[in-house]
Scaffold this motif. Structure first.
Motif, PDB file in Angstrom:
ATOM      1  N   HIS A  81       0.853  -1.204   0.000  1.00  0.00           N
ATOM      2  CA  HIS A  81       0.000   0.000   0.000  1.00  0.00           C
ATOM      3  C   HIS A  81       0.884   1.248   0.000  1.00  0.00           C
ATOM      4  O   HIS A  81       1.469   1.590   1.029  1.00  0.00           O
ATOM      5  N   HIS A  83       1.367   5.393  -2.007  1.00  0.00           N
ATOM      6  CA  HIS A  83       0.954   6.452  -2.946  1.00  0.00           C
ATOM      7  C   HIS A  83       2.256   7.166  -3.347  1.00  0.00           C
ATOM      8  O   HIS A  83       2.425   8.360  -3.099  1.00  0.00           O
ATOM      9  N   LYS A 150      -0.599   3.519  -5.898  1.00  0.00           N
ATOM     10  CA  LYS A 150      -1.959   3.943  -6.222  1.00  0.00           C
ATOM     11  C   LYS A 150      -1.963   5.253  -6.999  1.00  0.00           C
ATOM     12  O   LYS A 150      -1.092   6.098  -6.794  1.00  0.00           O
ATOM     13  N   HIS A 251      -9.612   1.561   1.502  1.00  0.00           N
ATOM     14  CA  HIS A 251      -9.111   2.349   2.634  1.00  0.00           C
ATOM     15  C   HIS A 251     -10.249   2.345   3.651  1.00  0.00           C
ATOM     16  O   HIS A 251     -11.259   3.018   3.453  1.00  0.00           O
ATOM     17  N   HIS A 274      -5.686   0.137   6.755  1.00  0.00           N
ATOM     18  CA  HIS A 274      -5.755   1.153   7.826  1.00  0.00           C
ATOM     19  C   HIS A 274      -6.298   0.503   9.103  1.00  0.00           C
ATOM     20  O   HIS A 274      -5.562   0.128   9.967  1.00  0.00           O
ATOM     21  N   ASP A 325       2.141   2.753   3.374  1.00  0.00           N
ATOM     22  CA  ASP A 325       1.259   3.868   3.002  1.00  0.00           C
ATOM     23  C   ASP A 325       2.057   5.106   2.568  1.00  0.00           C
ATOM     24  O   ASP A 325       1.547   6.225   2.660  1.00  0.00           O
TER      25      ASP A 325
HETATM   26 FE    FE Z   1      -3.390   5.077   1.607  1.00  0.00          FE
END
Ligand code: FE
Ligand code: NIG
Length: 415
Positions: A81, A83, A150, A251, A274, A325
């Motif tokens: 996960h 970004h 992502k 999420h 999360h 994340d």
């Molecule tokens: Fe995220």
């Protein structure tokens, strides 16, 4: 190309009969070989065993040999996960939070994800590739060998496609294994604030067909949260995504108990991520599912959120994965070694549980556990060798240090 790593102090996460994930009590088991060898041929793991039993693989000549005396060899982390493609940074908001604003308040005044979206829409593809490559290089040297990336800072057809094309290009520019996720439902863009329906229609009717046509995404994700997308909208978007060949992710339960886990289980998401506000109902639902509960301790740490009940989930018999994340707003770090430290210190996970969460279970959360996430014959030769350290528990113990010395990805020693 043949490579032999010999005299390994501990070879971690070896598997004779590879599993797709580990759950419950089994997460405490981590199969290791002391004083070991590891053989790699081309891009795959060819064999491993104890030095005492090394008879050589008979025709093994012309090998490159690495001596790993007093060093530990681990399968590379799988970071399921991130970004990692973004423009600019958001340390201004970091300071605003220190001075008392909440993450939600910052979003409500047009910051947060919308701040990153504005910057990304203005950025050129080349610029995004260059900055993402720097971050990929950084995490590679922190032990990561596979990463999910992502979209979701585009929030328009053009900018979402730009992000996904950047991710596609990155696959050709780095030895890391990359999976791509379409996260158009990361936030409702300002221009659709009073007409969310129209934005959802745009996601489903305009963006998804184009993404499917260019085969730009493996997964589709939704930020299921108050002021973002409801449980029903999450189900609608992810059900549509499945028709376009994208596997759901969510999420879920980050800022409140909002239905993300239940939505994820209903659409058979591969992971729900999360989980700060997960309760008993969500744990029950996850028990009868194929969905991987994934904690993101970097984001909970950085936003000072309540901790997801990782201990409770494992004790209830569930698997747990961990990912970084890595993003500019809630977790500006992709350091999986630090995530392990957080798992151990804050979540009371043992080093074995944390390593299982960051390797085989996070590989599962990106459909890679058949080929990644452990040391098994035939798997992708993605491993790292540490500096001289006393044990694998020393990795989460020495938080903030980087103990990775040698990185091998696809069987190649990285310069
Ligand atoms: Fe995220
Ligand atoms: O995973 N929660 C939503 N999305 C990201 C944060 C994105 C951002 O703040 O830029 C997350 O925490």
């Amino acid at each position: 190309m043949k490579l032999l790593v010999k005299n390994i102090k501990t070879l971690v996460q070896t598997e004779e009969n590879p599993k797709l994930k580990v759950f419950g009590k089994d997460m405490k088991n981590l199969s290791c070989i002391e004083n070991a060898w590891l053989a790699i041929e081309n891009d795959k793991i060819a064999g491993f065993g104890k030095m005492d039993d090394w008879e050589g693989i008979s025709d093994w000549t012309n090998l490159t040999i690495i001596d790993a005396t007093d060093k530990i060899v681990m399968p590379s982390y799988c970071d399921s996960h991130t970004h990692i493609v973004y423009a600019g940074s958001r340390e201004g908001e970091f300071v605003d939070r220190i001075n008392g604003l909440t993450y939600e308040q910052i979003f409500e005044r047009g910051g947060g994800i919308l701040n990153s979206a504005k910057k990304l829409q203005e950025a050129a593809e080349e610029e995004l590739i260059e900055s993402a490559l720097k971050r990929l290089n950084e995490i590679m040297w922190q032990g990561t060998g596979a990463v999910e990336i992502k979209s979701g800072y585009g929030l328009s057809t053009e900018a979402e496609l730009k992000m996904l094309r950047v991710i596609k290009k990155l696959k050709t520019l780095t030895p890391l294994t990359i999976k791509a996720t379409f996260l158009g439902a990361h936030a409702v863009p300002a221009e659709y604030k009073n007409d969310k329906r129209k934005y959802i229609d745009l996601l489903i009717n305009e963006m998804m067909p184009k993404i499917a046509q260019e085969k730009l995404a493996d997964y589709c994700d939704v930020f299921c949260e108050q002021n973002y997308f409801t449980k029903e909208e999450t189900i609608e978007i992810l059900t549509a995504a499945k028709k376009f060949g994208m596997t759901p992710k969510v999420h879920a339960e980050q800022l409140s108990n909002f239905g993300g886990v239940l939505a994820g289980v209903e659409v058979e998401a591969i992971s729900v991520d999360h989980l700060e506000f997960v309760g008993d109902k969500e744990i029950e639902a996850l028990k009868n599912s194929k969905t991987m509960p994934t904690i993101l301790p970097g984001a909970a740490f950085f936003l000072n959120l309540p901790l997801p009940p990782a201990r409770k989930m494992i004790d209830a018999g569930l698997p747990v994965a961990v990912a970084s994340d890595y993003n500019p707003g809630s977790s500006p770090s992709g350091n999986m070694n630090f995530m392990l430290s957080l798992c151990c210190v804050q979540y009371k996970m043992t080093p074995e549980e944390a390593i299982n969460a960051a390797t085989i279970n996070s590989a599962y959360a990106m459909d890679l556990s058949k080929t990644h996430g452990s040391i098994a014959i035939g798997k992708q030769a993605n491993v790292f060798i540490t500096k001289e350290i006393p044990s694998y528990a020393f990795i989460p113990y020495s938080f903030g240090s980087n103990l990775v010395e040698t990185v091998i990805l696809g069987g190649k020693v990285i310069d």
